[in-house]
Design an enzyme around this catalytic site. Structure first.
Site, PDB file in Angstrom:
ATOM      1  N   ALA A 266       0.838  -1.198   0.000  1.00  0.00           N
ATOM      2  CA  ALA A 266       0.000   0.000   0.000  1.00  0.00           C
ATOM      3  C   ALA A 266       0.866   1.238   0.000  1.00  0.00           C
ATOM      4  O   ALA A 266       1.929   1.266   0.617  1.00  0.00           O
ATOM      5  CB  ALA A 266      -0.885   0.009   1.228  1.00  0.00           C
TER       6      ALA A 266
ATOM      7  N   SER B 269      -3.193   2.043   3.632  1.00  0.00           N
ATOM      8  CA  SER B 269      -3.090   0.713   4.224  1.00  0.00           C
ATOM      9  C   SER B 269      -4.120   0.551   5.337  1.00  0.00           C
ATOM     10  O   SER B 269      -4.278   1.427   6.190  1.00  0.00           O
ATOM     11  CB  SER B 269      -1.697   0.508   4.816  1.00  0.00           C
ATOM     12  OG  SER B 269      -1.676  -0.667   5.600  1.00  0.00           O
TER      13      SER B 269
ATOM     14  N   HIS C 268      -3.705  -1.237   7.727  1.00  0.00           N
ATOM     15  CA  HIS C 268      -2.933  -1.307   8.976  1.00  0.00           C
ATOM     16  C   HIS C 268      -2.869   0.048   9.685  1.00  0.00           C
ATOM     17  O   HIS C 268      -2.677   0.101  10.890  1.00  0.00           O
ATOM     18  CB  HIS C 268      -1.526  -1.834   8.707  1.00  0.00           C
ATOM     19  CG  HIS C 268      -1.504  -3.307   8.418  1.00  0.00           C
ATOM     20  ND1 HIS C 268      -1.514  -4.263   9.405  1.00  0.00           N
ATOM     21  CD2 HIS C 268      -1.507  -3.990   7.254  1.00  0.00           C
ATOM     22  CE1 HIS C 268      -1.496  -5.469   8.863  1.00  0.00           C
ATOM     23  NE2 HIS C 268      -1.509  -5.327   7.551  1.00  0.00           N
TER      24      HIS C 268
ATOM     25  N   ASP D 194      -2.070  -9.051  10.746  1.00  0.00           N
ATOM     26  CA  ASP D 194      -1.654 -10.194   9.944  1.00  0.00           C
ATOM     27  C   ASP D 194      -1.317 -11.317  10.909  1.00  0.00           C
ATOM     28  O   ASP D 194      -0.676 -11.086  11.942  1.00  0.00           O
ATOM     29  CB  ASP D 194      -0.422  -9.863   9.100  1.00  0.00           C
ATOM     30  CG  ASP D 194      -0.724  -8.815   8.044  1.00  0.00           C
ATOM     31  OD1 ASP D 194      -1.887  -8.726   7.610  1.00  0.00           O
ATOM     32  OD2 ASP D 194       0.199  -8.090   7.656  1.00  0.00           O
TER      33      ASP D 194
ATOM     34  N   GLU E 268      -4.624 -12.724   0.322  1.00  0.00           N
ATOM     35  CA  GLU E 268      -3.838 -12.582   1.555  1.00  0.00           C
ATOM     36  C   GLU E 268      -4.571 -13.262   2.699  1.00  0.00           C
ATOM     37  O   GLU E 268      -5.281 -12.611   3.460  1.00  0.00           O
ATOM     38  CB  GLU E 268      -3.644 -11.107   1.912  1.00  0.00           C
ATOM     39  CG  GLU E 268      -2.664 -10.399   1.043  1.00  0.00           C
ATOM     40  CD  GLU E 268      -2.308  -9.035   1.624  1.00  0.00           C
ATOM     41  OE1 GLU E 268      -2.215  -8.913   2.852  1.00  0.00           O
ATOM     42  OE2 GLU E 268      -2.124  -8.124   0.833  1.00  0.00           O
TER      43      GLU E 268
ATOM     44  N   HIS F 121      -4.420 -11.617   6.365  1.00  0.00           N
ATOM     45  CA  HIS F 121      -4.741 -10.219   6.657  1.00  0.00           C
ATOM     46  C   HIS F 121      -6.208 -10.053   7.075  1.00  0.00           C
ATOM     47  O   HIS F 121      -7.113 -10.214   6.267  1.00  0.00           O
ATOM     48  CB  HIS F 121      -4.428  -9.392   5.404  1.00  0.00           C
ATOM     49  CG  HIS F 121      -4.714  -7.922   5.497  1.00  0.00           C
ATOM     50  ND1 HIS F 121      -3.730  -6.968   5.642  1.00  0.00           N
ATOM     51  CD2 HIS F 121      -5.886  -7.247   5.472  1.00  0.00           C
ATOM     52  CE1 HIS F 121      -4.281  -5.761   5.682  1.00  0.00           C
ATOM     53  NE2 HIS F 121      -5.599  -5.907   5.582  1.00  0.00           N
TER      54      HIS F 121
HETATM   55 ZN    ZN Z   1      -1.735  -7.064   6.335  1.00  0.00          ZN
END
Ligand code: ZN
Length: 276
Positions: free
Chosen positions: A175, A180, A182, A189, A227, A230
């Site tokens: 990202a 992101s 996050h 994660d 992913e 995530h």
């Molecule tokens: Zn992640």
């Protein structure tokens, strides 16, 4: 005699080669404190993740490529305090920083990544704690490999990837700063131990604790590669409804936005949200 000494010296030098190689490798993969690096699970441990792409050494989660950013900086600014904020290539969190970050207990962090603290917002941390303990009771060790990442860290990581892979390639697995999940402080994660059983546990149970998988194998919809590690916290009620809906998370979040724009049709229990 001299030949013997020379032989010993050569053997000693050869024996040190792996040691120096390892030092060099470590220097390459260790991002240093504050980096909030994650090591994405290897394809072998990750059901269905495939091995088509090399994958970053340290793990930026992939906030996906999707269509390119609108030119000229016309990104929609979204509020990170909105639990359902749509974080995509078309939006930006700007310099948003959550106000209630707390440190995740070390036992929940991947054993190889305990060099610096990992942060998460208070409510997702409470739910993570419940989930972690439930998994442990079922014999599964959930380990966290990445959590909150601030704007500056994401900027540095993206720039490192861009330097290594080129900007276009980097943007397919990393990202850009401000984009992101996050940065929300609600996203994690995982690298569950125990092989397939661990991954299955996560997939089957995370929504009961409010966590939704952001990037399933649905690149046509998300623009992101899969992913399986995530997860983003959206609250228990919403996560259960998301799971039941079968929708990709970004589709589900759009549905919620549509609903909230159409009060009183909106189901208020889903938006019961301490962050608002
Ligand atoms: Zn992640």
């Amino acid at each position: 005699m001299i030949r013997g000494v020379a032989l010993v010296l050569i053997c000693a030098a050869l024996a040190l080669v792996p040691y120096f190689y390892r030092l060099e490798l470590q220097a390459r993969i260790e991002p240093g404190p504050q980096a909030d690096a994650q090591v994405p699970p290897s394809p072998a441990e990750t059901p269905g993740s495939g091995s088509e792409r090399p994958g970053p050494v340290e793990g930026l989660q992939l906030d996906a490529p999707g269509p390119e950013d609108p030119p000229g900086g016309s990104l929609e600014v979204v509020d990170g305090d909105d639990l359902f904020a749509l974080v995509t290539k078309q939006t930006t969190l700007g310099q948003y920083k959550p106000h209630d970050l707390e440190v995740i207990p070390e036992k929940m962090i991947h054993p190889d990544q305990r060099q610096w603290p990992y942060l998460l917002r208070r409510e997702p941390l409470e739910q993570l704690t419940k989930m972690w303990e439930a998994a442990e009771a079922d014999g599964v060790l959930l380990t966290v490999t990445s959590a909150y990442r601030d704007y500056a860290t994401q900027e540095r990581l993206f720039n490192e990837y861009a330097a290594a892979y080129g900007e276009e390639e980097a943007s397919t697995f990393s990202a850009r700063p401000g984009q992101s999940e996050h940065q929300l402080g609600t996203t994690l994660d995982f690298d569950p131990r125990g092989g397939k059983a661990g991954w299955d546990w996560l997939e089957e149970n995370a929504h009961h604790y409010g966590f939704a998988l952001s990037y399933p194998d649905a690149q046509a919809i998300t623009g992101y590669i899969e992913e399986p590690w995530h997860y983003r916290y959206i609250g228990v009620a919403a996560a259960r409804e998301w799971k039941e809906s079968g929708l990709v998370l970004c589709e589900y979040l759009k549905l919620l936005q549509h609903r909230s724009a159409q009060q009183p049709v909106f189901n208020s229990s889903i938006l019961k949200d301490p962050f608002r």
